[in-house]
Enzyme design. Structure first.
Site, PDB file in Angstrom:
ATOM      1  CD  GLU A   1      -3.071  -1.081   2.184  1.00  0.00           C
ATOM      2  OE1 GLU A   1      -2.982  -0.284   3.130  1.00  0.00           O
ATOM      3  OE2 GLU A   1      -4.029  -1.864   2.054  1.00  0.00           O
TER       4      GLU A   1
ATOM      5  CD  GLU B   1      -3.717  -5.940   3.212  1.00  0.00           C
ATOM      6  OE1 GLU B   1      -4.574  -5.257   3.805  1.00  0.00           O
ATOM      7  OE2 GLU B   1      -2.501  -5.672   3.214  1.00  0.00           O
TER       8      GLU B   1
HETATM    9  O1  AHR Z   1      -5.011  -5.874   7.229  1.00  0.00           O
HETATM   10  C1  AHR Z   1      -4.871  -4.732   8.023  1.00  0.00           C
HETATM   11  C2  AHR Z   1      -4.170  -3.593   7.287  1.00  0.00           C
HETATM   12  O2  AHR Z   1      -5.013  -3.117   6.276  1.00  0.00           O
HETATM   13  C3  AHR Z   1      -2.882  -3.940   6.567  1.00  0.00           C
HETATM   14  O3  AHR Z   1      -1.771  -3.878   7.391  1.00  0.00           O
HETATM   15  C4  AHR Z   1      -2.808  -2.890   5.512  1.00  0.00           C
HETATM   16  O4  AHR Z   1      -2.093  -3.309   4.385  1.00  0.00           O
HETATM   17  C5  AHR Z   1      -4.250  -2.544   5.220  1.00  0.00           C
HETATM   18  O5  AHR Z   1      -4.466  -1.178   5.186  1.00  0.00           O
END
Ligand code: AHR
Length: 503
Positions: free
Chosen positions: A173, A292
């Site tokens: 990110e 994610e």
């Molecule tokens: O999964 C929790 C957080 O969410 C992670 O560390 C990040 O990559 C995202 O913003």
């Protein structure tokens, strides 16, 4: 009662399903690692400190690949801190989650845990506080057979054979203002390119994913992917996508619209990646790593995200999932299967405690959250080719998406076994759905192997340590198979899996 039709044809194939679609994510955050997968001294821990109850539930969940070690944590992590003799490992401030990282669990422990469960590791390199040099050193430590300082260091640490990590994420990110050492698209694109070159020089067999936008809503969304890929297109194989679904208005019908938005998100990123390819006159296709994704909105206050006093393994974002969350997770899995020509890897974030399908108590029990079930069933039955679903269903209108079919479905056909699996959501909240499925050309003599449903009359029903099976799969007796036709009654607000095999 509403009626829907679903038609598939054996020759209309989206893609062979990449089993890496059923991945999960383990971050050094909260209690995902410590008191999640690793808890020396727990009555059910093995000699390495791995919780056996969590390992058993992980096996049942069935992830095929696991992303590690972060997340936002990654952007401040020194991989060297987590290898070698435990007593010499430093305690560090983790500036992503305002915790103390003890480094008692690191790369080698993670790889051993993966190997014990037969799960492929997916590894991230820190492109926040660090850069190309550390990344190439790390690949050498992990993947080079021996005869160099770093590969011999791994051998000294007790790992004679290379870890052979194939899939690597270039940072995390990097567009997010919250990220440690955030970069602009130009800065990150250049860093990703140069890092990728060095990592590939050490091991040309690896696959690399560049960071896409942190969410579909980022102000730089689309432009970020375009600029980043403009720089590193030749050196990367994947672009990543992240999303966390929210039930912002406490409306289940609106919440379900997120599933359609995810489909749009995927198609938009495919378009951006292919437009970069067009500009470069290239036939190469960048694949998507949805590394994610999950539901996450209840445990999102500042108090959920950080605790004062730099604690070790604090309780962070321990979201308790309900029935409607499980339905959205099921819908997301259907969407990714239906985009399996481009989405080749995906990771449910995370695995344990931290927005996890598995929950634990330190020193105590482990249990399955509601979202555990659709994931476990998709991983268990999701083998083979995904067939293009033609859906004929009544629709409804919502703010999140203008036209939402009540039926959301994917069909996977395993030629090796003759087994065809239908995954279906009935998004109608009050009416049962009469579903009529035509499996064209897939064999007229069929057996019904399983008809499973996840249903609860209360959308807010949850599983807890005291009542861990409040929301659990059950048999749906209203399913029949007749030649190429499958007929089923799907309860309102239900996730369904129908497995049938050609004789
Ligand atoms: O999964 C929790 C957080 O969410 C992670 O560390 C990040 O990559 C995202 O913003």
């Amino acid at each position: 009662m509403i009626a829907s039709r679903l038609i598939v044809d054996r020759d209309f194939v989206i893609s062979e399903l990449d089993r890496r679609l059923f991945g999960v994510f383990v971050e050094h955050m909260g209690r995902c690692v410590y008191t999640g997968i690793f808890e020396p001294g727990h009555p059910d821990a093995d000699e390495r400190g791995y919780r056996k109850d969590v390992m058993a539930l992980t096996r049942e969940l069935g992830p095929t690949i696991v992303r590690y070690p972060g997340g936002n944590f990654l952007s401040g992590y020194n991989w060297e801190d987590g290898v070698g003799p435990r007593e010499k490992r430093p305690r560090r401030l983790d500036l992503a989650w305002y915790s103390t990282e003890t480094n008692q669990f690191g790369t080698n422990e993670f790889i051993e845990w993966c190997r014990a469960l037969d799960i492929e590791p997916m590894y991230g390199v820190n492109l926040g506080t660090r850069g190309p040099d550390e990344a190439r050193r790390f690949v050498e430590y992990c993947n080079h057979p021996g005869g160099t300082a770093l590969s011999d260091l791994r051998r000294e640490h007790g790992y004679e054979k290379p870890h052979d990590i194939k899939f690597w994420c270039l940072g995390n990110e990097m567009d997010g203002p919250w990220q440690i050492c955030r970069k602009t698209a130009e800065e990150y694109g250049r860093a990703a390119l140069e890092t990728a070159k060095l990592m590939r020089s050490v091991d040309p067999t690896i696959q690399l994913a560049a960071c896409g936008s942190s969410t579909h809503e980022m102000p730089t969304y689309g432009a970020w992917e375009d600029r980043v890929l403009d720089h590193c297109f030749e050196q990367v194989d994947f672009i990543s996508l992240h999303t966390y679904f929210e039930n912002r208005r406490d409306s289940t019908a609106e919440f379900f619209g997120n599933i359609e938005v995810m489909d749009l998100f995927i198609k938009e990123i495919v378009s951006v990646a292919d437009s970069v390819a067009a500009r470069k006159h290239s036939s190469k296709r960048i694949m998507l790593s949805f590394d994610e994704w999950n539901v996450w909105y209840k445990a999102r206050t500042i108090n959920d995200l950080r605790k004062p006093g730099w604690p070790e393994a604090p309780r962070l974002i321990e979201e308790v999932y309900n029935h409607e969350d499980a339905l959205v997770v099921g819908g997301a899995l259907i969407t990714m299967m239906n985009n399996s020509d481009r989405v080749k890897t995906a990771c449910l974030a995370q695995l344990v405690n931290v927005i996890g399908p598995i929950m634990t108590e330190p020193g105590g029990r482990a249990w399955r959250q509601t979202i555990f079930h659709p994931f476990a069933q998709a991983s268990k039955f999701g083998h083979g080719r995904v067939l293009k679903p033609v859906v004929d269903s009544p629709t409804y209108e919502a703010e999140t998406f203008p036209e939402i079919p009540y039926l959301c479905a994917a069909v996977v056909d395993d030629r090796a076994t003759g087994t065809t699996t239908i995954f279906a959501l009935n998004r109608h909240l009050s009416d049962e759905m009469e579903l009529d499925v035509e499996l064209r050309g897939l064999g007229r003599e069929r057996t019904l192997d399983h008809a499973l449903e996840l249903y609860h009359a209360n959308m807010k029903a949850v599983n807890t340590v005291e009542a861990p099976t409040t929301v659990a799969p059950a048999v749906n007796n209203a399913v029949s198979v007749d030649g190429e036709r499958v007929r089923a009654k799907l309860k309102p607000g239900s996730w369904n899996v129908i497995v049938t095999t050609a004789r």
